[in-house]
Design an enzyme around this catalytic site. Structure first.
Site, PDB file in Angstrom:
ATOM      1  N   LYS A 202     -17.846 -27.294  25.230  1.00  0.00           N
ATOM      2  CA  LYS A 202     -17.399 -27.530  23.863  1.00  0.00           C
ATOM      3  C   LYS A 202     -18.442 -26.939  22.921  1.00  0.00           C
ATOM      4  CE  LYS A 202     -16.225 -31.173  20.658  1.00  0.00           C
ATOM      5  NZ  LYS A 202     -15.863 -32.577  20.503  1.00  0.00           N
ATOM      6  N   ARG A 212     -11.482 -32.986  11.482  1.00  0.00           N
ATOM      7  CA  ARG A 212     -12.394 -33.976  10.891  1.00  0.00           C
ATOM      8  C   ARG A 212     -11.773 -34.598   9.652  1.00  0.00           C
ATOM      9  NH1 ARG A 212     -17.940 -30.523  12.054  1.00  0.00           N
ATOM     10  NH2 ARG A 212     -17.751 -30.648  14.328  1.00  0.00           N
ATOM     11  N   LYS A 225     -23.453 -30.342  14.522  1.00  0.00           N
ATOM     12  CA  LYS A 225     -23.504 -30.908  15.874  1.00  0.00           C
ATOM     13  C   LYS A 225     -24.195 -29.970  16.864  1.00  0.00           C
ATOM     14  CE  LYS A 225     -19.464 -33.881  15.098  1.00  0.00           C
ATOM     15  NZ  LYS A 225     -18.236 -34.483  15.671  1.00  0.00           N
ATOM     16  N   GLU A 241     -22.791 -25.907  32.389  1.00  0.00           N
ATOM     17  CA  GLU A 241     -22.200 -27.187  31.977  1.00  0.00           C
ATOM     18  C   GLU A 241     -21.069 -27.594  32.926  1.00  0.00           C
ATOM     19  OE1 GLU A 241     -22.882 -29.434  29.828  1.00  0.00           O
ATOM     20  OE2 GLU A 241     -24.121 -28.568  28.264  1.00  0.00           O
ATOM     21  N   LYS A 256     -13.232 -25.468  24.610  1.00  0.00           N
ATOM     22  CA  LYS A 256     -12.862 -25.788  23.238  1.00  0.00           C
ATOM     23  C   LYS A 256     -13.855 -25.174  22.269  1.00  0.00           C
ATOM     24  CE  LYS A 256     -12.474 -29.912  20.520  1.00  0.00           C
ATOM     25  NZ  LYS A 256     -12.857 -31.281  20.464  1.00  0.00           N
ATOM     26  N   SER A 282      -7.802 -27.629  15.719  1.00  0.00           N
ATOM     27  CA  SER A 282      -7.170 -27.799  14.407  1.00  0.00           C
ATOM     28  C   SER A 282      -7.291 -26.565  13.505  1.00  0.00           C
ATOM     29  CB  SER A 282      -7.778 -29.016  13.712  1.00  0.00           C
ATOM     30  OG  SER A 282      -9.184 -28.862  13.598  1.00  0.00           O
ATOM     31  N   TYR A 320      -1.473 -28.544  18.696  1.00  0.00           N
ATOM     32  CA  TYR A 320      -0.694 -29.263  17.671  1.00  0.00           C
ATOM     33  C   TYR A 320       0.692 -28.644  17.521  1.00  0.00           C
ATOM     34  CZ  TYR A 320      -5.326 -31.088  16.830  1.00  0.00           C
ATOM     35  OH  TYR A 320      -6.552 -31.669  17.011  1.00  0.00           O
TER      36      TYR A 320
HETATM   37  C1  PBG Z   1     -14.721 -35.267  18.539  1.00  0.00           C
HETATM   38  C2  PBG Z   1     -13.675 -34.246  18.678  1.00  0.00           C
HETATM   39  C3  PBG Z   1     -13.527 -33.131  17.853  1.00  0.00           C
HETATM   40  C4  PBG Z   1     -12.351 -32.524  18.253  1.00  0.00           C
HETATM   41  C5  PBG Z   1     -11.808 -33.260  19.310  1.00  0.00           C
HETATM   42  N1  PBG Z   1     -12.661 -34.315  19.579  1.00  0.00           N
HETATM   43  C6  PBG Z   1     -14.313 -32.661  16.698  1.00  0.00           C
HETATM   44  C7  PBG Z   1     -15.759 -32.522  16.758  1.00  0.00           C
HETATM   45  O1  PBG Z   1     -16.365 -32.419  17.817  1.00  0.00           O
HETATM   46  O2  PBG Z   1     -16.343 -32.552  15.669  1.00  0.00           O
HETATM   47  C8  PBG Z   1     -11.791 -31.304  17.574  1.00  0.00           C
HETATM   48  C9  PBG Z   1     -10.344 -31.079  17.740  1.00  0.00           C
HETATM   49  C10 PBG Z   1      -9.748 -30.146  16.755  1.00  0.00           C
HETATM   50  O3  PBG Z   1     -10.427 -29.529  15.913  1.00  0.00           O
HETATM   51  O4  PBG Z   1      -8.527 -30.005  16.832  1.00  0.00           O
HETATM   52  N2  PBG Z   1     -15.562 -35.499  19.576  1.00  0.00           N
END
Ligand code: PBG
Length: 333
Positions: A202, A212, A225, A241, A256, A282, A320
């Site tokens: 990720k 968010r 992050k 990982e 992701k 998203s 989505y």
């Molecule tokens: C949180 C999480 C995130 C997403 C899924 N779980 C956001 C982040 O790590 O800040 C993102 C999913 C998306 O953007 O559709 N742990």
């Protein structure tokens, strides 16, 4: 590479000439079996609330869940993923709401399992960001995210979700060592049948912005992050990982965001032969959806992106678009 002839006796366009022929030589395809539908939850009654940055995606109150899950089951979508919008007043430094058996996710799991039994799989994020006042996935102390202390809470969050009936535990927090510890804790409590889908690679990404907003952590997130999510400049690190998470007991791994990371999906698949899921996040959704709404591009782009994941080697895609595309998969060319 096998080359069986050369132009003019070899003409690759011959196979593409007719629609029926193109269909026969297709190497990859998309079916509803490849789709996972995320669902956002919100407190209250009779709510189906729009999300400004994600046109066409909504937050549902618990009583409205059947409206969307009925649809998912009708379209034969195999699994949904639950994400809560938590009221600011319930958030705190430690994200303790994650461990409340009456939080939105727990209530939703109970309702869905009671009403639909095993007709659809439920996957839940394991991370603290929907619940912390600072918006981070872990505990924050003096500007640092604590690893081992966070993992202890994530273990309890996982156990709680499993107890409620969650089928697939999906740690998305990127703490070190959490998969092994969660697996061990689940097994000890006889949840040895609960699957672990690790968000193994990720990346710290700008593509998460609209999500968010959807879960209400956009304005509250302090900093970024980057000390736990991966640097998008790296690819070997993604394999490290994944290797660790497989050793620790992950059943499936996730990459992701999606489209900019197809190379990562492909190399994980080639190196580990484990099921790999992709998350079309998203920001990817919103960019595509906005362009379709403005008629800048046509809606076939959805299937083009989703098949891109399949070509790269993904077994399934969290998107989505899942309900929209499942509904009329046949209409897309
Ligand atoms: C949180 C999480 C995130 C997403 C899924 N779980 C956001 C982040 O790590 O800040 C993102 C999913 C998306 O953007 O559709 N742990």
């Amino acid at each position: 590479m096998i080359i069986t002839g050369k132009y003019p006796n070899l003409r690759l366009r011959r196979n593409r000439k007719n629609d029926w022929s193109r269909r026969l030589v297709q190497e990859n395809n998309l079916s509803v079996n490849d789709l996972i539908l995320p669902i956002f939850l919100i407190d209250g009654k009779n709510k189906k609330e729009s999300i400004k940055s994600m046109p066409g995606v909504f937050r549902y109150s618990i009583d409205k869940i059947p409206t969307i899950v009925d649809k998912a089951i009708k379209f034969k979508i195999p699994m949904i993923a639950l994400f809560p919008y938590t009221n600011k007043s319930i958030k705190n430094n430690l994200g303790l709401e994650a461990l409340n058996e009456n939080n939105l996710v727990c209530r939703a799991i109970r309702l869905i399992k009671k009403k639909y039994r095993n007709k659809i799989g439920i996957m839940c994020d394991v991370a603290l960001d929907p619940y912390t006042s600072h918006g981070h996935d872990g505990l924050l102390k003096k500007g640092k995210i604590l690893n081992d202390e966070t993992v202890e809470i994530l273990i309890n969050q996982s156990l709680l979700q499993a107890e409620m009936g969650c089928d697939v535990i999906a740690p998305s927090d990127m703490m070190d060592g959490r998969i092994g510890k969660i697996r061990k804790a689940l097994d000890k409590k006889n949840f040895d049948e609960v699957q672990i889908l690790s968000y193994a690679s990720k990346y710290a990404s700008s593509f998460y912005g609209p999500f968010r907003e959807a879960i209400g952590s956009y304005k509250t997130l302090k900093g970024d992050k980057k000390t736990y999510q991966m640097d998008f400049r790296n690819s070997s690190e993604a394999l490290r990982e994944v290797a660790l998470d497989i050793k620790e007991g992950a059943d499936i791994v996730m990459v992701k965001p999606g489209l900019p990371y197809l190379d990562i999906i492909k190399s994980i698949k080639e190196n580990f032969k484990i099921p790999v899921f992709a998350y079309q996040v998203s920001g990817e959704y919103s960019m595509i959806k906005n362009s379709i709404n403005k008629k800048i591009i046509n809606e076939n782009i959805i299937i083009e992106t989703l098949i891109g994941f399949k070509r790269a080697g993904a077994s399934a895609i969290v998107t989505y678009f899942a309900d929209e595309i499942a509904k009329d998969l046949k209409n897309y060319k």
